[in-house]
Design a protein around this motif. Structure first.
Motif, mmCIF file in Angstrom:
data_model
loop_
_atom_site.group_PDB
_atom_site.id
_atom_site.type_symbol
_atom_site.label_atom_id
_atom_site.label_comp_id
_atom_site.label_asym_id
_atom_site.label_seq_id
_atom_site.Cartn_x
_atom_site.Cartn_y
_atom_site.Cartn_z
ATOM 1 N N ALA A 1 47.467 61.785 109.980
ATOM 2 C CA ALA A 1 47.438 60.460 110.679
ATOM 3 C C ALA A 1 45.635 60.935 111.947
ATOM 4 N N ALA A 2 45.290 62.380 111.290
ATOM 5 C CA ALA A 2 44.686 63.058 111.740
ATOM 6 C C ALA A 2 42.820 62.764 110.599
ATOM 7 N N ASP A 3 43.462 61.718 110.278
ATOM 8 C CA ASP A 3 42.207 61.713 109.041
ATOM 9 C C ASP A 3 41.601 62.901 108.199
ATOM 10 N N SER A 4 42.756 63.499 107.838
ATOM 11 C CA SER A 4 42.464 64.966 107.013
ATOM 12 C C SER A 4 43.220 64.875 105.393
ATOM 13 N N GLU A 5 43.275 66.082 104.962
ATOM 14 C CA GLU A 5 44.713 65.959 103.966
ATOM 15 C C GLU A 5 44.713 67.240 103.271
ATOM 16 N N ILE A 6 45.419 67.897 102.312
ATOM 17 C CA ILE A 6 45.781 68.977 102.393
ATOM 18 C C ILE A 6 45.174 68.350 100.936
ATOM 19 N N GLU A 7 43.385 68.828 100.856
ATOM 20 C CA GLU A 7 42.358 68.563 98.882
ATOM 21 C C GLU A 7 42.624 69.662 98.964
ATOM 22 N N THR A 8 42.094 70.425 98.288
ATOM 23 C CA THR A 8 41.666 71.014 96.872
ATOM 24 C C THR A 8 41.819 72.516 97.939
ATOM 25 N N THR A 9 40.715 72.321 98.529
ATOM 26 C CA THR A 9 39.997 73.618 99.381
ATOM 27 C C THR A 9 41.239 74.467 99.824
ATOM 28 N N ALA A 10 42.029 73.340 100.936
ATOM 29 C CA ALA A 10 43.396 73.443 101.541
ATOM 30 C C ALA A 10 44.492 74.096 101.021
ATOM 31 N N ARG A 11 44.452 73.454 99.314
ATOM 32 C CA ARG A 11 45.605 73.866 98.705
ATOM 33 C C ARG A 11 45.437 75.317 98.033
ATOM 34 N N GLU A 12 43.794 75.325 97.780
ATOM 35 C CA GLU A 12 43.977 76.617 98.088
ATOM 36 C C GLU A 12 44.290 77.892 98.522
ATOM 37 N N GLU A 13 43.834 77.297 99.899
ATOM 38 C CA GLU A 13 43.740 78.652 100.255
ATOM 39 C C GLU A 13 45.366 78.760 101.389
ATOM 40 N N ILE A 14 46.110 77.455 101.349
ATOM 41 C CA ILE A 14 47.496 77.932 101.326
ATOM 42 C C ILE A 14 48.428 78.618 100.666
ATOM 43 N N CYS A 15 47.990 77.925 99.089
ATOM 44 C CA CYS A 15 48.636 79.269 98.527
ATOM 45 C C CYS A 15 48.428 80.615 97.573
ATOM 46 N N GLU A 16 46.818 80.807 98.778
ATOM 47 C CA GLU A 16 46.801 82.114 98.999
ATOM 48 C C GLU A 16 47.039 83.047 99.807
ATOM 49 N N GLU A 17 48.125 82.133 100.939
ATOM 50 C CA GLU A 17 48.407 82.107 101.829
ATOM 51 C C GLU A 17 49.724 83.201 101.771
ATOM 52 N N PHE A 18 50.596 82.104 100.747
ATOM 53 C CA PHE A 18 51.600 82.538 100.221
ATOM 54 C C PHE A 18 51.763 83.834 99.276
#
Length: 113
Positions: A73-90
């Protein structure tokens, strides 16, 4: 939600994403809340083993799944970079609470992003 783990309290969750204007801060704030809530849950009811930890991380992952619509909705997405960072946080959280043997794929196994 009170977190006593000093390593967690000093950690800036999703920092790389906050530095990128592609990701909306108001949605990242919700992601940070999910991660901090996960930490509070781990402290309130420490998982006895990896299986119990994975149960907690799956619930948090499902909350991130629900955030995908807000990113879009904010013209963004959980793309490759975001996926990696979120997984690193876990992974960071697992390590911070003594679960160094946690499998990264298992921590976010229910992810849809």
């Amino acid at each position: 939600m009170s977190i006593t783990n000093q390593q967690v309290n000093e950690h800036a969750f999703l920092q790389m994403m906050y530095e990128d204007p592609y990701f909306p801060n108001h949605v990242l704030d919700k992601g940070t809340e999910i991660l901090r809530r996960l930490c509070a849950q781990i402290e309130a009811e420490p998982p006895a083993d990896l299986t119990k930890l994975y149960e907690l991380t799956q619930r948090a992952t499902e909350e991130f799944n629900a955030l995908e619509a807000e990113f879009e909705a904010a013209d963004s997405e959980i793309e490759t970079t975001a996926r990696e960072e979120i997984c690193e946080e876990f992974c960071f959280i697992a390590d911070a609470y003594g679960f160094e043997d946690a499998a990264p794929e298992e921590l976010t196994a229910s992810r849809e992003w």
